[in-house]
Design a protein around this motif. Structure first.
Motif, PDB file in Angstrom:
ATOM      1  N   GLY A  20       0.828  -1.200   0.000  1.00 26.05           N
ATOM      2  CA  GLY A  20       0.000   0.000   0.000  1.00 26.05           C
ATOM      3  C   GLY A  20       0.859   1.245   0.000  1.00 26.05           C
ATOM      4  N   PRO A  21       0.208   2.404  -0.052  1.00 23.99           N
ATOM      5  CA  PRO A  21       0.956   3.661  -0.095  1.00 23.99           C
ATOM      6  C   PRO A  21       1.615   3.952   1.247  1.00 23.99           C
ATOM      7  N   VAL A  22       2.604   4.822   1.199  1.00 24.42           N
ATOM      8  CA  VAL A  22       3.278   5.249   2.423  1.00 24.42           C
ATOM      9  C   VAL A  22       2.299   6.095   3.247  1.00 24.42           C
ATOM     10  N   GLN A  23       2.232   5.812   4.549  1.00 28.33           N
ATOM     11  CA  GLN A  23       1.310   6.532   5.425  1.00 28.33           C
ATOM     12  C   GLN A  23       2.072   7.539   6.281  1.00 28.33           C
ATOM     13  N   ASP A  24       1.419   8.664   6.520  1.00 29.71           N
ATOM     14  CA  ASP A  24       2.001   9.667   7.388  1.00 29.71           C
ATOM     15  C   ASP A  24       1.844   9.248   8.843  1.00 29.71           C
ATOM     16  N   ALA A  25       2.735   9.763   9.666  1.00 31.35           N
ATOM     17  CA  ALA A  25       2.616   9.518  11.105  1.00 31.35           C
ATOM     18  C   ALA A  25       1.389  10.232  11.639  1.00 31.35           C
ATOM     19  N   ARG A  26       0.777   9.652  12.668  1.00 34.68           N
ATOM     20  CA  ARG A  26      -0.378  10.254  13.337  1.00 34.68           C
ATOM     21  C   ARG A  26       0.005  10.590  14.775  1.00 34.68           C
ATOM     22  N   ILE A  27      -0.555  11.664  15.265  1.00 36.65           N
ATOM     23  CA  ILE A  27      -0.227  12.124  16.609  1.00 36.65           C
ATOM     24  C   ILE A  27      -1.243  11.573  17.611  1.00 36.65           C
ATOM     25  N   VAL A  28      -0.724  10.960  18.664  1.00 35.17           N
ATOM     26  CA  VAL A  28      -1.557  10.466  19.768  1.00 35.17           C
ATOM     27  C   VAL A  28      -1.373  11.420  20.943  1.00 35.17           C
ATOM     28  N   THR A  29      -2.482  11.844  21.530  1.00 35.56           N
ATOM     29  CA  THR A  29      -2.419  12.760  22.666  1.00 35.56           C
ATOM     30  C   THR A  29      -3.074  12.113  23.878  1.00 35.56           C
ATOM     31  N   ALA A  30      -3.038  12.828  24.991  1.00 36.16           N
ATOM     32  CA  ALA A  30      -3.689  12.341  26.204  1.00 36.16           C
ATOM     33  C   ALA A  30      -5.200  12.333  26.060  1.00 36.16           C
ATOM     34  N   GLU A  31      -5.720  13.044  25.053  1.00 39.08           N
ATOM     35  CA  GLU A  31      -7.166  13.137  24.850  1.00 39.08           C
ATOM     36  C   GLU A  31      -7.658  12.295  23.692  1.00 39.08           C
ATOM     37  N   SER A  32      -6.756  11.784  22.869  1.00 38.49           N
ATOM     38  CA  SER A  32      -7.165  11.106  21.649  1.00 38.49           C
ATOM     39  C   SER A  32      -6.205   9.957  21.338  1.00 38.49           C
ATOM     40  N   ALA A  33      -6.763   8.755  21.128  1.00 38.60           N
ATOM     41  CA  ALA A  33      -5.974   7.565  20.803  1.00 38.60           C
ATOM     42  C   ALA A  33      -6.332   7.082  19.399  1.00 38.60           C
ATOM     43  N   LEU A  34      -5.663   6.038  18.958  1.00 33.78           N
ATOM     44  CA  LEU A  34      -5.871   5.505  17.616  1.00 33.78           C
ATOM     45  C   LEU A  34      -6.238   4.021  17.682  1.00 33.78           C
ATOM     46  N   LEU A  35      -7.142   3.630  16.798  1.00 32.06           N
ATOM     47  CA  LEU A  35      -7.416   2.212  16.584  1.00 32.06           C
ATOM     48  C   LEU A  35      -6.658   1.772  15.342  1.00 32.06           C
ATOM     49  N   VAL A  36      -5.834   0.753  15.497  1.00 35.10           N
ATOM     50  CA  VAL A  36      -4.983   0.290  14.409  1.00 35.10           C
ATOM     51  C   VAL A  36      -5.295  -1.177  14.119  1.00 35.10           C
ATOM     52  N   ARG A  37      -5.609  -1.464  12.864  1.00 32.08           N
ATOM     53  CA  ARG A  37      -5.904  -2.838  12.446  1.00 32.08           C
ATOM     54  C   ARG A  37      -4.736  -3.398  11.643  1.00 32.08           C
ATOM     55  N   ALA A  38      -4.310  -4.595  11.996  1.00 25.61           N
ATOM     56  CA  ALA A  38      -3.274  -5.279  11.223  1.00 25.61           C
ATOM     57  C   ALA A  38      -3.950  -5.990  10.051  1.00 25.61           C
ATOM     58  N   ILE A  39      -3.673  -5.539   8.831  1.00 26.01           N
ATOM     59  CA  ILE A  39      -4.379  -6.079   7.676  1.00 26.01           C
ATOM     60  C   ILE A  39      -3.971  -7.515   7.362  1.00 26.01           C
ATOM     61  N   ASP A  40      -2.846  -7.965   7.905  1.00 29.24           N
ATOM     62  CA  ASP A  40      -2.434  -9.350   7.648  1.00 29.24           C
ATOM     63  C   ASP A  40      -3.082 -10.334   8.612  1.00 29.24           C
ATOM     64  N   THR A  41      -3.443  -9.880   9.821  1.00 26.03           N
ATOM     65  CA  THR A  41      -4.056 -10.777  10.809  1.00 26.03           C
ATOM     66  C   THR A  41      -5.482 -10.373  11.170  1.00 26.03           C
ATOM     67  N   GLY A  42      -5.863  -9.128  10.911  1.00 27.14           N
ATOM     68  CA  GLY A  42      -7.190  -8.653  11.263  1.00 27.14           C
ATOM     69  C   GLY A  42      -7.328  -8.192  12.706  1.00 27.14           C
ATOM     70  N   VAL A  43      -6.247  -8.282  13.484  1.00 22.84           N
ATOM     71  CA  VAL A  43      -6.295  -7.901  14.898  1.00 22.84           C
ATOM     72  C   VAL A  43      -6.300  -6.378  15.025  1.00 22.84           C
ATOM     73  N   VAL A  44      -7.178  -5.871  15.896  1.00 22.10           N
ATOM     74  CA  VAL A  44      -7.274  -4.437  16.141  1.00 22.10           C
ATOM     75  C   VAL A  44      -6.671  -4.135  17.505  1.00 22.10           C
ATOM     76  N   ARG A  45      -5.839  -3.119  17.579  1.00 21.50           N
ATOM     77  CA  ARG A  45      -5.232  -2.727  18.852  1.00 21.50           C
ATOM     78  C   ARG A  45      -5.424  -1.235  19.073  1.00 21.50           C
ATOM     79  N   LEU A  46      -5.341  -0.843  20.336  1.00 22.46           N
ATOM     80  CA  LEU A  46      -5.481   0.555  20.710  1.00 22.46           C
ATOM     81  C   LEU A  46      -4.093   1.134  20.971  1.00 22.46           C
TER      82      LEU A  46
END
Length: 205
Positions: free
Chosen positions: A11-37
């Motif tokens: 896939g295309p190159v992705q930009d970094a995302r900023i995580v703060t004390a008020e906002s987190a990210l949900l990240v899915r591994a496309i090879d396994t389907g596992v979602v992590r916080l």
């Protein structure tokens, strides 16, 4: 032509995302389907198999008198309370503010875990529960209120019974106020889906 390299097919190159004390990210591994916080503050650099959810997970704040219930993927419940041990008591109503059960915490906060949902409640409110469908012009009729935070402070439930009869068959109307509060949230969640309606009907009987 030669086969493309692995990085060219992921896939295309992705930009970094900023995580703060008020906002987190949900990240899915496309090879396994596992979602992590991902909730560690700072820049997050996704890997080649990471897919970041477009909507960030906002911090959920729970006041010291509130409890929220999480419905987990396996069907179980988790309880996040703002007070210690999940029990709130108003210090102003206690004889001794240092006694057990009296809390002076300022609440708590958390990010909703992957696969979890906030449990939504739908309780009866209004004077006449049997007359559902109240409007702003007829606020005395019963209606259902939807929310996802349980308030453990003292509550008021107004009631009206307009067809009460005495032993000698005299009909009259009764109005009043019931004061109640939640002491055991897990027991409440598993025992009833409408405690205010249950209280009303118990008083009616």
């Amino acid at each position: 032509p030669a086969d493309p390299c692995a990085f060219e097919t992921i896939g295309p190159v992705q930009d970094a995302r900023i995580v703060t004390a008020e906002s987190a990210l949900l990240v899915r591994a496309i090879d396994t389907g596992v979602v992590r916080l991902v909730d560690t503050p700072g820049p997050f650099f996704p890997g080649p198999y990471d897919e970041i959810d477009a909507e960030p997970r906002e911090l959920i704040r729970v006041a010291e008198y509130e409890t929220v219930v999480l419905a987990m993927e396996d069907g179980s419940f988790q309880f996040r309370a703002g007070a210690e041990n999940g029990t709130y008591r108003n210090p102003l109503l206690a004889d001794d503010s240092s006694s057990p059960g009296v809390t002076t915490t300022s609440g708590t906060s958390f990010f909703l875990p992957p696969y979890a949902q906030l449990l939504t409640f739908e309780w009866t409110v209004g004077y006449d529960v049997e007359d559902q469908g109240g409007t702003t012009e007829s606020s005395r009729a019963g209606e259902l209120r939807t929310f996802n935070r349980l308030d453990q402070r003292m509550q008021q439930l107004f009631f009206q019974y307009d067809d009460v009869r005495t032993n000698d068959n005299i009909e009259f109307e009764v109005e009043g106020t019931i004061f109640w509060e939640i002491e055991d949230v897990p027991k409440l969640v598993t025992a009833t889906n409408d405690p205010t309606g249950d209280i009303w009907h118990r008083m009616r009987s």
